[in-house]
Motif scaffolding. Structure first.
Motif, short mmCIF file in Angstrom:
data_model
loop_
_atom_site.label_atom_id
_atom_site.label_comp_id
_atom_site.label_asym_id
_atom_site.label_seq_id
_atom_site.Cartn_x
_atom_site.Cartn_y
_atom_site.Cartn_z
N TYR A 78 0.57 -16.66 0.95
CA TYR A 78 1.45 -17.60 1.64
C TYR A 78 1.50 -17.32 3.14
O TYR A 78 1.52 -18.23 3.96
N TYR A 79 1.49 -16.05 3.51
CA TYR A 79 1.49 -15.70 4.93
C TYR A 79 0.20 -16.17 5.61
O TYR A 79 0.23 -16.58 6.77
N THR A 82 0.63 -19.83 6.15
CA THR A 82 1.58 -20.06 7.25
C THR A 82 0.94 -19.74 8.61
O THR A 82 1.14 -20.48 9.58
N THR A 99 7.48 -30.10 12.84
CA THR A 99 7.34 -28.65 12.87
C THR A 99 7.41 -28.11 14.30
O THR A 99 6.70 -28.59 15.18
N SER A 109 10.79 -18.21 7.62
CA SER A 109 9.69 -18.56 6.72
C SER A 109 9.12 -17.32 6.06
O SER A 109 8.84 -17.31 4.85
N TYR A 126 5.37 -23.82 6.90
CA TYR A 126 4.42 -24.50 6.02
C TYR A 126 5.21 -25.13 4.90
O TYR A 126 5.69 -24.44 4.02
N GLY A 129 5.86 -24.28 1.27
CA GLY A 129 6.55 -23.04 0.94
C GLY A 129 7.97 -23.22 0.45
O GLY A 129 8.60 -22.24 0.02
#
Length: 358
Positions: A78-79, A82, A99, A109, A126, A129
Motif C-alpha cells: 500500500y505504501y 501511495t 487530492t 494515510s 490513494y 486505501g
C-alpha cells in the motif's frame, strides 16, 4: 487457504476493477445490465473476517504478533501504491481533482487514519486505501479481543463492532468528527458475518448433513441478491465512500461465502487453477488496477472513443489488467511477502518467549 474462498477473492477484486472500468462510459444505459462492482468491497470484508478466524484457529498467536503480521501483509504494498500517487501528483498535479499532498495527509494515510480529503469525501491520498483503513481498524479490534480472551475473540470482537455500529446511528461527521463517524459505519458488520461463518461452518455442515444442493442454492441466492438488491435499494449517502451497504451487499455476500465454504468442507472444492492464482494476486489486483484504468480512460478520452467502443475496451482491458496485476504479484508482492515472513518468524518467537516468561 480454502480454494473456493480464493476464487471469491479473485471475484471480489474483479468486481472492483469493473466498477472503475465502467467509468469509461458513465451514465450509459449499458450500466443498467451490469453490476455496480462496488459489491466487491463487502465481499472482501466478509472474506477478511472469515480468514482472520480461520488462520488464528490453525495456530495460536498473541495480539502484538497478530497485528505485526497483518501490518506487514498490508502496509508495504500500500505504501508503494501511495508513493506512486505522490510521484504522479508532483509530475502532473492537474490530473487530480481533490487530492492535495501535504505532510498531514501523508501521515494520516500512512497510519491508516481516515480524514476528509474534500467536502463529503473521506479518503486517504490513494483513495482505494479507504478499505484498508477499515481492514486495519478491524485487525486492531481483533487483536484487542485476542488480548482479552483468545477463546472468546470472535464474540468479543463482534460485540465491539456491534456496539460501535449501534452508536453510529446517533453519530454525524459534522458533530462528532471524522474518526467517530468512519469507524461506526454499518459496513463494519461485514467482518462480523465473516467471523461467524468461520466459527459456525463445521456445525452447520453437520446439521445440514453435507447437503451440497442446499449450499449451492445458498451461494446462488447470495450472488443474485448481492446485485439485485443494489438495483432495487440504491443506497442513499451524503458522505463518500458508501458504507451503509450491510443489508444490500454485506448479507448477500455472506450467503455467497457461506455457501462456498460449506461446499468445500463437503468435498466440493475446486483445484488449483487460474482463478485461484488470481485469488492469490487479488491484493495486487485491487491496489494497482486503478493506475491502469486511469491510463485507459485517458487514452479513450484522447482519441474520442465512442460509447460502444469504450464498452469493448473495458471488456478487453479486464483480462489484461488481471494479467498485469498477477505479474506485479509475482515480481513484487510475493518476494515482499517471503521477506516479511522471515521478520514475522522472529516476532512470533519473541512473543512466545515473552508469554513463557510470564
Amino acid at each position: 487457504m480454502l480454494m473456493n474462498v480464493q476464487i471469491l477473492r479473485a471475484f471480489a477484486a474483479c468486481l472492483v476493477v469493473w466498477a472503475h472500468l465502467s467509468e469509461l462510459f458513465p451514465g450509459s444505459s449499458l450500466l443498467r445490465y451490469t453490476p455496480y462492482g462496488l459489491e466487491g468491497v463487502d465481499l472482501f470484508f466478509v472474506i477478511s473476517g472469515f480468514i482472520m478466524v480461520y488462520t488464528t484457529s490453525q495456530r495460536v498467536t498473541g495480539p502484538l504478533a497478530f497485528l505485526f503480521r497483518r501490518f506487514l501483509r498490508i502496509a508495504p504494498l500500500y505504501y508503494i501504491a501511495t508513493l506512486l500517487v505522490i510521484l504522479i501528483f508532483l509530475v502532473m498535479p492537474a490530473a487530480f481533482k481533490s487530492t492535495e499532498v501535504d505532510l498531514p495527509s501523508m501521515v494520516k494515510s500512512a497510519l491508516f487514519i481516515p480524514y476528509q480529503k474534500s467536502e463529503g469525501r473521506i479518503y486517504p491520498l490513494y483513495y482505494l486505501g479507504w478499505t484498508l483503513n477499515y481492514e486495519m481498524f478491524f485487525y486492531l479490534m481483533f487483536s484487542i479481543a485476542i488480548w482479552l480472551r483468545y477463546q472468546l475473540r470472535i464474540y468479543i470482537c463482534s460485540a465491539i463492532i456491534l456496539a460501535l455500529t449501534i452508536a453510529g446511528l446517533f453519530i454525524h461527521a459534522d458533530e462528532y468528527g471524522i474518526l467517530a463517524y468512519a469507524y461506526t459505519r454499518p459496513i463494519m458488520l461485514d467482518f462480523v458475518l465473516g467471523m461467524l461463518i468461520a466459527q459456525s461452518a463445521d456445525a452447520l455442515l453437520a446439521r445440514t448433513n453435507r447437503n451440497t444442493g442446499l449450499y449451492v442454492s445458498l451461494g446462488v441466492a447470495g450472488f443474485v441478491l448481492m446485485f439485485s438488491l443494489n438495483k432495487i435499494f440504491d443506497p442513499a449517502y451524503t458522505i463518500a465512500p458508501i458504507t451503509n451497504t450491510f443489508f444490500t451487499q454485506g448479507v448477500p455476500a455472506a450467503m455467497l461465502v457461506l455457501g462456498a465454504v460449506l461446499l468445500e468442507k463437503a468435498g466440493r472444492a475446486t483445484g488449483r487453477n487460474w482463478l485461484t492464482a488470481l485469488g492469490d494476486a487479488s491484493y495486487s489486483l485491487y491496489l494497482f488496477h486503478f493506475f491502469m484504468v486511469a491510463v485507459i480512460i485517458k487514452i479513450c478520452d484522447r482519441f474520442l472513443v465512442p460509447e460502444i467502443g469504450r464498452a469493448g475496451v473495458a471488456l478487453v482491458s479486464m483480462p489484461l489488467i488481471c494479467l498485469a496485476s498477477y505479474v506485479i504479484y509475482v515480481l513484487l508482492e510475493k518476494p515482499m511477502h517471503r521477506f516479511s515472513s522471515k521478520i514475522r518468524f522472529t516476532a512470533q518467537r519473541d512473543q512466545r518467549v515473552d508469554a513463557t516468561g510470564r
